[in-house]
Every structure is written in structure tokens, then in C-alpha cells.
Design a protein around this motif. Structure first.
Motif, PDB file in Angstrom:
ATOM      1  N   CYS A  95       0.830  -1.210   0.000  1.00  0.00           N
ATOM      2  CA  CYS A  95       0.000   0.000   0.000  1.00  0.00           C
ATOM      3  C   CYS A  95       0.860   1.254   0.000  1.00  0.00           C
ATOM      4  O   CYS A  95       0.537   2.247  -0.674  1.00  0.00           O
ATOM      5  N   SER A 155      -3.166   1.795   4.500  1.00  0.00           N
ATOM      6  CA  SER A 155      -4.169   1.416   3.495  1.00  0.00           C
ATOM      7  C   SER A 155      -5.223   2.512   3.343  1.00  0.00           C
ATOM      8  O   SER A 155      -5.695   2.778   2.223  1.00  0.00           O
ATOM      9  N   ASN A 158      -3.617   5.365   1.388  1.00  0.00           N
ATOM     10  CA  ASN A 158      -3.539   4.953  -0.014  1.00  0.00           C
ATOM     11  C   ASN A 158      -4.891   5.099  -0.703  1.00  0.00           C
ATOM     12  O   ASN A 158      -4.974   5.593  -1.838  1.00  0.00           O
ATOM     13  N   TYR A 159      -5.952   4.689  -0.005  1.00  0.00           N
ATOM     14  CA  TYR A 159      -7.292   4.784  -0.605  1.00  0.00           C
ATOM     15  C   TYR A 159      -7.708   6.240  -0.803  1.00  0.00           C
ATOM     16  O   TYR A 159      -8.196   6.614  -1.876  1.00  0.00           O
ATOM     17  N   GLU A 163      -8.932   7.064  -4.761  1.00  0.00           N
ATOM     18  CA  GLU A 163     -10.136   6.343  -4.357  1.00  0.00           C
ATOM     19  C   GLU A 163     -10.638   5.420  -5.473  1.00  0.00           C
ATOM     20  O   GLU A 163     -11.617   5.708  -6.158  1.00  0.00           O
ATOM     21  N   THR A 164      -9.961   4.277  -5.606  1.00  0.00           N
ATOM     22  CA  THR A 164     -10.360   3.263  -6.577  1.00  0.00           C
ATOM     23  C   THR A 164     -10.774   1.996  -5.829  1.00  0.00           C
ATOM     24  O   THR A 164     -10.450   1.824  -4.645  1.00  0.00           O
ATOM     25  N   LYS A 165     -11.454   1.107  -6.544  1.00  0.00           N
ATOM     26  CA  LYS A 165     -11.885  -0.149  -5.931  1.00  0.00           C
ATOM     27  C   LYS A 165     -10.701  -0.968  -5.432  1.00  0.00           C
ATOM     28  O   LYS A 165     -10.731  -1.515  -4.326  1.00  0.00           O
ATOM     29  N   ASN A 167      -7.863  -0.065  -4.419  1.00  0.00           N
ATOM     30  CA  ASN A 167      -7.272   0.502  -3.213  1.00  0.00           C
ATOM     31  C   ASN A 167      -8.195   0.390  -2.003  1.00  0.00           C
ATOM     32  O   ASN A 167      -7.747   0.539  -0.859  1.00  0.00           O
ATOM     33  N   PHE A 168      -9.473   0.134  -2.259  1.00  0.00           N
ATOM     34  CA  PHE A 168     -10.432  -0.055  -1.170  1.00  0.00           C
ATOM     35  C   PHE A 168     -10.311  -1.450  -0.561  1.00  0.00           C
ATOM     36  O   PHE A 168     -10.563  -1.632   0.635  1.00  0.00           O
ATOM     37  N   VAL A 171      -8.146  -1.828   2.566  1.00  0.00           N
ATOM     38  CA  VAL A 171      -8.802  -1.213   3.726  1.00  0.00           C
ATOM     39  C   VAL A 171      -9.747  -2.223   4.378  1.00  0.00           C
ATOM     40  O   VAL A 171      -9.763  -2.388   5.608  1.00  0.00           O
TER      41      VAL A 171
END
Length: 224
Positions: A95, A155, A158-159, A163-165, A167-168, A171
Motif C-alpha cells: 500500500c 491502506s 492509499n485509498y 479512491e479506486t476499488k 485501493n479499497f 482497507v
């Protein structure tokens, strides 16, 4: 067998794990639990048709952690904390490397000493709550909680940085481990509740599902 069929098997074994855990059928629950990561592996492998170092490390340490939990004693509990701690550390580094904003990386790096000191104090307070039950396991718990907390924070950064899927997913993995470990500690050291047994299984299943989503979606080549 394709990846969709293996994913179906994953949810079947997850249901068996949940039901057997709630009914206290230990052997069946343990078999179902240690089957989850192999099913994640085969789903990942049949989807990508290749093996990558970082996904393999994440899966291996999760699998070893689950194996060490089968006979949870003073020795295996240390190995559980070490193996899952390495998993969280590898995930945190992934991350961190994914963060594109250099200022965000600098902020994390400069904040880590303060975060570490705060969690040392926080976990010292936890030792007062759990008392002598934790014993010489306390240093391992302290180190583990710092690594997991760092993974969760990195994490999240990073998200919010992108804010992408994909990167979610980390989390969700971090939050599931955080919830599961807190509840498991309360269940083991303070008092047992049916709700705790249910929650620990559910968050593990959800966490591994998002781990699968991540290793299938993320482009690990960018890390090398």
C-alpha cells in the motif's frame, strides 16, 4: 474447474466453517477454516494463470496463521502473531509503494514514530485490562498491534490518495483483521459470547474475500 466454481466452493466452505464453529464441531470447523486460503489461491491462480511473489507471500502467511490457530497455546499463539504480522507488514509495504503522492508518503514516514509511541502506551493500558493472562505474550501482541495499526492507516491513506476499488480492498482486509483480533482477544481473555464466535468467523471470511479481490485486481508489476 474455473475460478467462479472455486469461488462457489469458497462460500460453501465458509458456511460450513460458520455453522460448525457455532455448533462447536471443532474438527469440521478447523478443516473448513484451513481450506479457505487454498481456495483463495486456486481462484487467484485459475483467474490469472500465473504465480506472483507478493500474492503468494500474502497467502502463505495467512495460511500458516490459520494453521497455528488450530491448537492455540502459548507457543502457537506466538507463531500466529508472527505469521499474520508478516502478512500485515507485506501488505502495508504494498500500500505504501502504491501511494503516488510523495507528500503523503512523507507524512506517513514522519508520523510512524508518534503512532508507534501511542500504540505502545495504548497496549500498555490493554495489558492492565487483560492482566497476567497475557504474560510473556505481551511483547508479541504489542509488536503485532503496531504492525496491524500501521497497515490499517497506510491502506486508508492509499485509498484516500486514490479512491479506486482496488485501493479499497486492502482497507477492508485491514478492518476485518482489526475487528476480528479485538473480538478474539475479548473472547479469549475476558468473557465468551455467541456473538463473538459468529463475528470472528464472518470477518475472516469477508477479509479473505477482499484479499482475493485485491490479488486478482492489482497490478503487482508496478511494485518492481
Amino acid at each position: 474447474m474455473n475460478s467462479k466454481q472455486i469461488l462457489t466452493l469458497y462460500f460453501i466452505f465458509s458456511a460450513v466453517f460458520l455453522i460448525a464453529s457455532l455448533l462447536h464441531v471443532k474438527l469440521v470447523a478447523n478443516i473448513a477454516k484451513v481450506s479457505l486460503i487454498p481456495l483463495v489461491f486456486f481462484n487467484y491462480y485459475f483467474y490469472k494463470n500465473k504465480l506472483e511473489l507478493i500474492p503468494m507471500l500474502l497467502l502463505i502467511f495467512c495460511f500458516l496463521g490459520d494453521v497455528f490457530m488450530l491448537d492455540f497455546n502459548r507457543y502457537t499463539s506466538r507463531l500466529y502473531l508472527v505469521t499474520f504480522g508478516i502478512h500485515h507488514l507485506v501488505f502495508a509495504l504494498v500500500c505504501y509503494r502504491a501511494i503516488q503522492d510523495f507528500n503523503a508518503k512523507k507524512l506517513i514516514f514522519s508520523a510512524l514514530p508518534v503512532i508507534t509511541l501511542w500504540f505502545v502506551y495504548f497496549n500498555y493500558s490493554i495489558k492492565d485490562i487483560f492482566g497476567s493472562q497475557m504474560g510473556d505474550l505481551y511483547p508479541f501482541v504489542l509488536a503485532y498491534s503496531i504492525v496491524l495499526s500501521a497497515f490499517t492507516i497506510i491502506s486508508l491513506v492509499n485509498y484516500f490518495n486514490n479512491e479506486t476499488k482496488v485501493n479499497f480492498y486492502p482497507v477492508m482486509v485491514a478492518v476485518c483483521f482489526l475487528i476480528g483480533d479485538i473480538i478474539m482477544a475479548i473472547d479469549n481473555y475476558l468473557f465468551e459470547l455467541f456473538f463473538f464466535d459468529f463475528t470472528v468467523v464472518v470477518v475472516k471470511v469477508i477479509g479473505y474475500f477482499f484479499l482475493l479481490k485485491f490479488i486478482k485486481s492489482y497490478n503487482f508489476i508496478r511494485l518492481y
